[in-house]
Structures are given as C-alpha cells and as structure tokens.
Design an enzyme around this catalytic site. Structure first.
Site, PDB file in Angstrom:
ATOM      1  N   ALA A  62     -30.862 -30.565 -33.959  1.00 50.19           N
ATOM      2  CA  ALA A  62     -31.633 -30.564 -34.962  1.00 50.19           C
ATOM      3  C   ALA A  62     -33.023 -30.622 -34.433  1.00 50.19           C
ATOM      4  O   ALA A  62     -33.412 -30.649 -33.271  1.00 50.19           O
ATOM      5  CB  ALA A  62     -31.088 -32.094 -35.487  1.00 50.19           C
ATOM      6  N   LYS A  87     -28.018 -22.681 -30.775  1.00 49.91           N
ATOM      7  CA  LYS A  87     -29.014 -22.542 -31.848  1.00 49.91           C
ATOM      8  C   LYS A  87     -29.589 -23.871 -32.079  1.00 49.91           C
ATOM      9  O   LYS A  87     -29.082 -24.730 -32.746  1.00 49.91           O
ATOM     10  CB  LYS A  87     -28.275 -22.143 -33.128  1.00 49.91           C
ATOM     11  CG  LYS A  87     -29.362 -21.662 -33.991  1.00 49.91           C
ATOM     12  CD  LYS A  87     -28.628 -21.266 -35.550  1.00 49.91           C
ATOM     13  CE  LYS A  87     -28.670 -22.566 -36.381  1.00 49.91           C
ATOM     14  NZ  LYS A  87     -29.972 -22.816 -36.649  1.00 49.91           N
ATOM     15  N   THR A 128     -24.081 -20.638 -39.644  1.00 48.02           N
ATOM     16  CA  THR A 128     -22.794 -20.350 -40.266  1.00 48.02           C
ATOM     17  C   THR A 128     -21.927 -19.298 -39.512  1.00 48.02           C
ATOM     18  O   THR A 128     -20.650 -19.507 -39.501  1.00 48.02           O
ATOM     19  CB  THR A 128     -22.953 -19.859 -41.843  1.00 48.02           C
ATOM     20  OG1 THR A 128     -23.707 -21.050 -42.491  1.00 48.02           O
ATOM     21  CG2 THR A 128     -21.688 -19.595 -42.595  1.00 48.02           C
ATOM     22  N   VAL A 147     -24.375 -31.356 -44.316  1.00 51.00           N
ATOM     23  CA  VAL A 147     -24.395 -30.216 -43.546  1.00 51.00           C
ATOM     24  C   VAL A 147     -22.944 -30.080 -42.484  1.00 51.00           C
ATOM     25  O   VAL A 147     -22.230 -29.458 -42.151  1.00 51.00           O
ATOM     26  CB  VAL A 147     -25.615 -29.435 -42.895  1.00 51.00           C
ATOM     27  CG1 VAL A 147     -25.199 -28.269 -42.029  1.00 51.00           C
ATOM     28  CG2 VAL A 147     -26.744 -29.337 -43.725  1.00 51.00           C
ATOM     29  N   GLU A 165     -22.324 -34.825 -34.616  1.00 46.67           N
ATOM     30  CA  GLU A 165     -23.258 -36.025 -34.411  1.00 46.67           C
ATOM     31  C   GLU A 165     -24.212 -36.139 -35.898  1.00 46.67           C
ATOM     32  O   GLU A 165     -25.116 -35.085 -35.760  1.00 46.67           O
ATOM     33  CB  GLU A 165     -24.066 -35.836 -33.189  1.00 46.67           C
ATOM     34  CG  GLU A 165     -23.210 -35.971 -31.949  1.00 46.67           C
ATOM     35  CD  GLU A 165     -22.935 -37.150 -31.452  1.00 46.67           C
ATOM     36  OE1 GLU A 165     -23.402 -38.452 -32.263  1.00 46.67           O
ATOM     37  OE2 GLU A 165     -22.310 -37.636 -30.528  1.00 46.67           O
ATOM     38  N   ALA A 359     -30.663 -45.243 -26.648  1.00 43.63           N
ATOM     39  CA  ALA A 359     -29.294 -45.298 -25.782  1.00 43.63           C
ATOM     40  C   ALA A 359     -29.475 -44.556 -24.450  1.00 43.63           C
ATOM     41  O   ALA A 359     -30.209 -43.596 -24.310  1.00 43.63           O
ATOM     42  CB  ALA A 359     -28.222 -44.718 -26.563  1.00 43.63           C
TER      43      ALA A 359
END
Length: 408
Positions: A62, A87, A128, A147, A165, A359
């Site tokens: 992300a 990606k 995809t 998603v 995640e 974390a």
C-alpha cells in the site's frame, strides 16, 4: 518517501531504517530456520519436519508504508529461499523503482541475480493478474479490507496461499490510574502520526469517566501545538494526506460524526494552502457503537469515548470488525493480565502503556478478523513463506506400521 507519499522526513527515514533492521534480523534468522525431530513410535524410524521455499512470493503493498512493508516481506521471503515479484501502490511507483534498484545492486554485487526481487508497476489490473496467476505460490497483500476480501476469494479459488494485512480500527483505553504523562503523547502520536494513515493509527480513545474531561482538555492543548506543513521541514509533525480523495473522505467523516451526535473539539477543517492538508481532529460525545466510530477513515480523526467499567470497555474494543492493534494505560497488574488473556483484547497486537502504533520488527505483525489474519516480520512469521513436509525415514530392515497395525 516524503516527496511522493507525503509523510514527514523523520518518518521516512524511520521507514527506511525499518527495512535495514529487518534485513539484519533476516540474516540472523537464515541460520536458525529448522524443523523439529519427533520421537517415532516405530523402531528404526526417524520422524522429522522439513521446511522448503514456497517458490515465488507475489507482494502487493500500500501507499502508506511504501518501503517497510515490502522490506518485511522480501527480506524474510529471500532468506527462506524464495523469489519475489513486487507491485507497489500506483501512487508511489518512484519509491518502488528506487528500492528495487538498491536491492538489485546488492544482490548482483554478491553474485546473485537481481531479478530474484523483480518489480511490476501498474494499477488494479496488474494486481488482479498477480492474484489469479497460479505461478504465485504465496500472495502477500497489504491494503484495504474491501480489496483484501476480493484478493482472498480469488486466491482461494485457485487453492493458492495468501497473507493478508488489512485495515485496523484501533483503540487506546485509559483507566483512572493511568499515567497521563504517558497517555497524552501516546494518543497524539498514535492518532496524528503519518497524518492518521497507518493501519495501526488510534481511531478510538476510551477514557474512564473520572478523567475524561481532564484528558480531553490536555489533548486539545497538545493538538493545538502540532506543527502542520512541509514534510521536509524538520519542525513539521504532521504532513499532508496522500490524495485529494483522502481529503474528501476526511470531510465526509467529520460531517457524519456531527450528524451522529459528535462534537468537534478541535480541527475538522481543510487547511487553505497548496497540498492535501487537513487539521488533526478530535470528536467527543459519540456512543461507542455509532456507525462512524465503526468506520476506518484513513485520516487524523480521533473519536473520544467515555466508559465506566472494565468489562464494557474491553467488549467495546472488540466489537469492531477489525482486530489489528489495541492498547491500555493502567498500573493495575490484574487488569493488565486480564487484557492480555482470553477475555481481553482480540487483536493481533495487544499493548500496555504504549500507543497502538510503532510495532517492533522482532514480533509478528498482523491482526485478526477483518484485518485478515496474516503475520509478517518477526517471531515465526517465516513459516508463512515456506512449505512444511513431515518426513519419515526407515533406517531399519523391518516395516512396522504406525498405531500398531498388523497387515500380514
């Protein structure tokens, strides 16, 4: 990272450092991966567990952590013997290219093909294609719950393996005996850090009724001192949101909070300057189950909620669909262990006297329920990047069967 994603410079440096640290961790781990040897019930037999690479790990990350999340995955995947195809987010493609060039140089300097860590850039169509491709032995996806659900279904359809995640709607719970000198900076960092665009961002702050007003007043005073501006300015604590769409989501959430009975104590507005800048926002007066409180908005909005009893607030922590990170502030030892136990937090990350974000790499990172159940980075997360074989070796001249079965 600061130019393309928008997080403040020191957070960008911290993210790169996280990749460095996880590489350090992985190098040590590479000498420790092994399976147990079990006692066999059959004479002259050995029973062992062998771990082998899965093969190819597809990694989709992300925008909010465009370096570190790939770092967790790629470092552990490589020492497990896998190749990686990455990606990154379409909006952070320059970061993806820069990171891949660094990795390729290191690999090639060590006589290993740089293509072991390959990169593709593109949008949802490329993602995809990766998800559906049977050559992807493991598909690691970091992103939204919406998603992530689609990814899980597509991977499961081909009986592939996925590591998810996804989102978090994280809570900090402050009891009457808490050290407020820890609470105020913790809540501020957890809610405002990365402009509220972390999956571990604190979105709900539960305050015991006896200290509610005092904490809100102190927190509002702290918010007023947050320096918002250019991510490259060393004095800046809060940079811009990543996109104009995020600004719209911020405004919509503030409006919904008002409509559902909330009061905006500070913030709530778009800042009139170039860029996607908004004011870090505190909202009080909402019930714990208000629809907007149960909605993860990727922006610096903190819902402050009042509670009376331990049992009710533990239940409120767990009532949202996500189960990523959670934190309590207390000095009560019994309460701490109840919080960590089976009737406490149902999250993958359960903290005491520290915020929900930040974390360490040594522990497994991830969450339950709509957060996806995946684990990355430390502990035994390496097992997700490998396949397990239970191996029985007969080194005798006899053929005894398990469970004492006689077949003659």
């Amino acid at each position: 990272v600061s130019l393309e994603m928008g997080k403040i410079f020191v957070e960008g440096v911290g993210e790169v450092q996280e990749y460095v640290d996880v590489c350090d961790y992985a190098v040590g781990l590479s000498r420790m991966i092994g399976g147990p040897v079990f006692p066999s019930e059959r004479p002259g037999h050995a029973l062992i567990e062998q771990w082998n690479p899965v093969g190819l790990v597809g990694i989709i990350t992300a925008f909010n952590f465009p370096v570190a999340v790939y770092g967790w995955n790629s470092a552990i995947a490589m020492i497990c013997g896998n190749a990686c195809l990455w990606k990154g987010a379409p909006t952070t493609s320059l970061i993806s290219v820069a990171v891949t060039k660094i990795i390729a140089k290191v690999l090639e300097d060590n006589k290993v093909p740089g293509a072991i860590c390959s990169l593709v850039c593109g949008g949802a169509d490329i993602g995809t294609a990766m998800v559906k491709d049977e050559r992807m032995d493991l598909l690691s996806f970091t992103g939204s719950t919406k998603v992530g659900k689609q990814v899980a279904l597509m991977v499961q359809e081909r009986f592939g393996r996925s590591l998810l995640e996804l989102g978090g709607n994280n809570a900090i719970i402050v009891f009457e005996d808490a050290d407020l000198n820890l609470v105020i900076p913790s809540a501020l960092f957890a809610a405002v850090g990365t402009a509220g665009q972390r999956c571990t961002t604190a979105r709900r702050l539960f305050l015991h009724e006896s200290i509610h007003d005092e904490v809100v007043a102190k927190l509002a005073k702290a918010y007023a001192q947050v320096r918002i501006g250019d991510p490259w300015d060393s004095d800046t604590l809060c940079g811009p949101l990543h996109t104009k769409e995020a600004v719209k989501m911020f405004l919509d959430a503030v409006e919904q909070a008002k409509q559902q009975g909330g009061s905006v104590i500070c913030g709530g507005k778009v800042i009139n300057r170039p860029g996607n800048y908004v004011e870090p926002t505190i909202v009080t007066g909402l019930p714990h189950n208000a629809p907007i409180v149960h909605t993860e908005t990727f922006a610096p909005i903190l819902y402050v909620l009042k509670f009376k009893e331990e049992d009710e607030v533990f239940a409120w922590n767990n009532e949202v669909k996500q189960g990523l990170s959670s934190s309590i502030f207390t000095k009560d030892l019994g309460r701490i262990f109840r919080w960590l136990g089976p009737k406490g937090s149902d999250c993958g990350i359960v903290n005491v006297n520290i915020p929900t974000s930040g974390a360490e790499i040594g522990g497994a990172f991830g969450g339950e329920k709509h957060t996806g159940g995946g684990r990355e980075s430390g502990s035994d997360s390496w097992k997700l990047y490998m396949r397990r074989s239970t191996c029985t070796i007969n080194y005798s001249k006899d053929l005894p069967l398990a469970q004492g079965i006689k077949f003659q």
